[in-house]
Design a protein around this motif. Sequence first.
Motif, PDB file in Angstrom:
ATOM      1  N   THR A 252       0.835  -1.197   0.000  1.00  0.00           N
ATOM      2  CA  THR A 252       0.000   0.000   0.000  1.00  0.00           C
ATOM      3  C   THR A 252       0.876   1.256   0.000  1.00  0.00           C
ATOM      4  OG1 THR A 252      -1.743  -1.182   1.182  1.00  0.00           O
ATOM      5  CG2 THR A 252      -1.827   1.213   1.261  1.00  0.00           C
ATOM      6  N   ARG A 255       2.090   2.332  -3.420  1.00  0.00           N
ATOM      7  CA  ARG A 255       1.056   2.932  -4.257  1.00  0.00           C
ATOM      8  C   ARG A 255       0.638   4.297  -3.729  1.00  0.00           C
ATOM      9  NH1 ARG A 255       1.501  -2.295  -4.499  1.00  0.00           N
ATOM     10  NH2 ARG A 255       1.103  -3.374  -6.465  1.00  0.00           N
ATOM     11  N   TYR A 256       0.654   4.442  -2.434  1.00  0.00           N
ATOM     12  CA  TYR A 256       0.377   5.756  -1.829  1.00  0.00           C
ATOM     13  C   TYR A 256       1.440   6.750  -2.270  1.00  0.00           C
ATOM     14  CZ  TYR A 256      -0.021   9.351   1.802  1.00  0.00           C
ATOM     15  OH  TYR A 256      -0.143  10.551   2.468  1.00  0.00           O
ATOM     16  N   ALA A 258       3.209   6.647  -4.875  1.00  0.00           N
ATOM     17  CA  ALA A 258       3.114   6.882  -6.321  1.00  0.00           C
ATOM     18  C   ALA A 258       1.879   7.711  -6.691  1.00  0.00           C
ATOM     19  CB  ALA A 258       3.075   5.543  -7.062  1.00  0.00           C
ATOM     20  N   MET A 260      -1.324   6.849  -6.313  1.00  0.00           N
ATOM     21  CA  MET A 260      -2.480   6.071  -6.778  1.00  0.00           C
ATOM     22  C   MET A 260      -3.664   6.265  -5.824  1.00  0.00           C
ATOM     23  SD  MET A 260      -2.562   1.941  -7.567  1.00  0.00           S
ATOM     24  CE  MET A 260      -1.271   1.893  -8.781  1.00  0.00           C
ATOM     25  N   ASP A 261      -4.857   6.268  -6.381  1.00  0.00           N
ATOM     26  CA  ASP A 261      -6.085   6.349  -5.586  1.00  0.00           C
ATOM     27  C   ASP A 261      -6.228   5.070  -4.720  1.00  0.00           C
ATOM     28  OD1 ASP A 261      -9.148   6.938  -5.300  1.00  0.00           O
ATOM     29  OD2 ASP A 261      -9.048   4.974  -6.269  1.00  0.00           O
ATOM     30  N   GLU A 264      -8.101   2.112  -6.274  1.00  0.00           N
ATOM     31  CA  GLU A 264      -7.265   1.547  -7.339  1.00  0.00           C
ATOM     32  C   GLU A 264      -6.154   0.680  -6.730  1.00  0.00           C
ATOM     33  OE1 GLU A 264      -7.702   1.458 -10.622  1.00  0.00           O
ATOM     34  OE2 GLU A 264      -9.605   2.385 -10.055  1.00  0.00           O
ATOM     35  N   ALA A 265      -5.561   1.201  -5.661  1.00  0.00           N
ATOM     36  CA  ALA A 265      -4.467   0.470  -5.009  1.00  0.00           C
ATOM     37  C   ALA A 265      -4.957  -0.885  -4.496  1.00  0.00           C
ATOM     38  CB  ALA A 265      -3.886   1.292  -3.861  1.00  0.00           C
ATOM     39  N   ASP A 268      -5.134  -3.179  -7.253  1.00  0.00           N
ATOM     40  CA  ASP A 268      -3.847  -3.378  -7.926  1.00  0.00           C
ATOM     41  C   ASP A 268      -2.920  -4.345  -7.169  1.00  0.00           C
ATOM     42  OD1 ASP A 268      -2.103  -2.530 -10.123  1.00  0.00           O
ATOM     43  OD2 ASP A 268      -0.847  -1.684  -8.522  1.00  0.00           O
ATOM     44  N   TYR A 291      -4.072   4.362   3.962  1.00  0.00           N
ATOM     45  CA  TYR A 291      -3.945   5.682   3.314  1.00  0.00           C
ATOM     46  C   TYR A 291      -4.187   6.800   4.338  1.00  0.00           C
ATOM     47  CZ  TYR A 291      -3.245   4.786  -1.679  1.00  0.00           C
ATOM     48  OH  TYR A 291      -2.700   4.469  -2.904  1.00  0.00           O
TER      49      TYR A 291
END
Length: 318
Positions: A252, A255-256, A258, A260-261, A264-265, A268, A291
């Motif tokens: 997580t 992706r945070y 990067a 990303m929503d 979506e994460a 993904d 998040y």
Amino acid sequence: MQWTYQKGLHDLGNGAYAWLAPDGSWGWSNAGLIVDGEQSLLVDTLFDLRLTQEMLDAMRDAEPGAAGRIGTLVNTHANGDHCHGNQLVEGAEIIASVAAAEEMVELPPEAMAALMKAMAGDQSPLGQFFRKCFGPFEFEGIRHTPPTRVFEGETTVRVGDKTVELIQVGPAHTRGDVLVHVPGDRTVFTGDILFIDGTPIMWAGPVQNWIDACRRIVEMGVETVVPGHGPITDERGVEAVRGYLEYVRDETRKRYDAGMDAFEASKDIALGDYASWGDAERIVVNVDRLYREFSGDDTAPDVPTLFGQMAELAGSRP
Ligand SMILES: [Zn+2]
């Protein structure tokens, strides 16, 4: 010792029992009974009155004296599948953490009954998912029965000659999670700090508290670990949950960072072996919570939106 994962009461020996409810999915929770002499302590009630009564009857059959009148009930946390049956052990001292007692007030059984009514005709994916999770239970007629004694940190209770340690490790799964440790029986009842073969769901966090709770359980050196959901386990089951939490935390974070929503994460992240655990869609709640943790957002999760997203994810995965 290899325990079978069958519905009903399991004698762990020395006056300790586990009540198991396969398949451990939404609302199918475990409970425990600790007995010594004529005294008894119940760990958690179940999601509705019918289920709780069935369990109490089985306990009284096994321990007619001590379970005939249960002196103490501990609610490991505030989720209804661990406290909705409290009214059936009225007269017992009901113990929970301060935080769990406060959280129970926010979604009492009466509110759950109203919610189920409101969702009854809802044909949306959310309505269908909600009924799949909670449709098997009867919330009508349950009376919110709160704890009569609350504590913070740690406390001990006597059951006959046994010492039972109550250890608050939340906020983690919920705001006030408690472990029930019986050192003399080398047994711990973990509530929903452990889901075995099912996906943990982090409503509260922070994730480090939950990881620390897993370490704490391992350090107890117990033989028998009764989770809140799923089969009886040992150290290996605890390590599996810790592994999931660390993996999801790290994936997580990438992706945070990067940008990303959150939803979506959660779609993904490759679950690998964890995909075989039940209710994999709960990753939605875990990623949302992480998040918020990463951004320092202390607000409560938007539960209806999260259930909608879990419905979507559950529908898209086999
Ligand atoms: Zn539960």
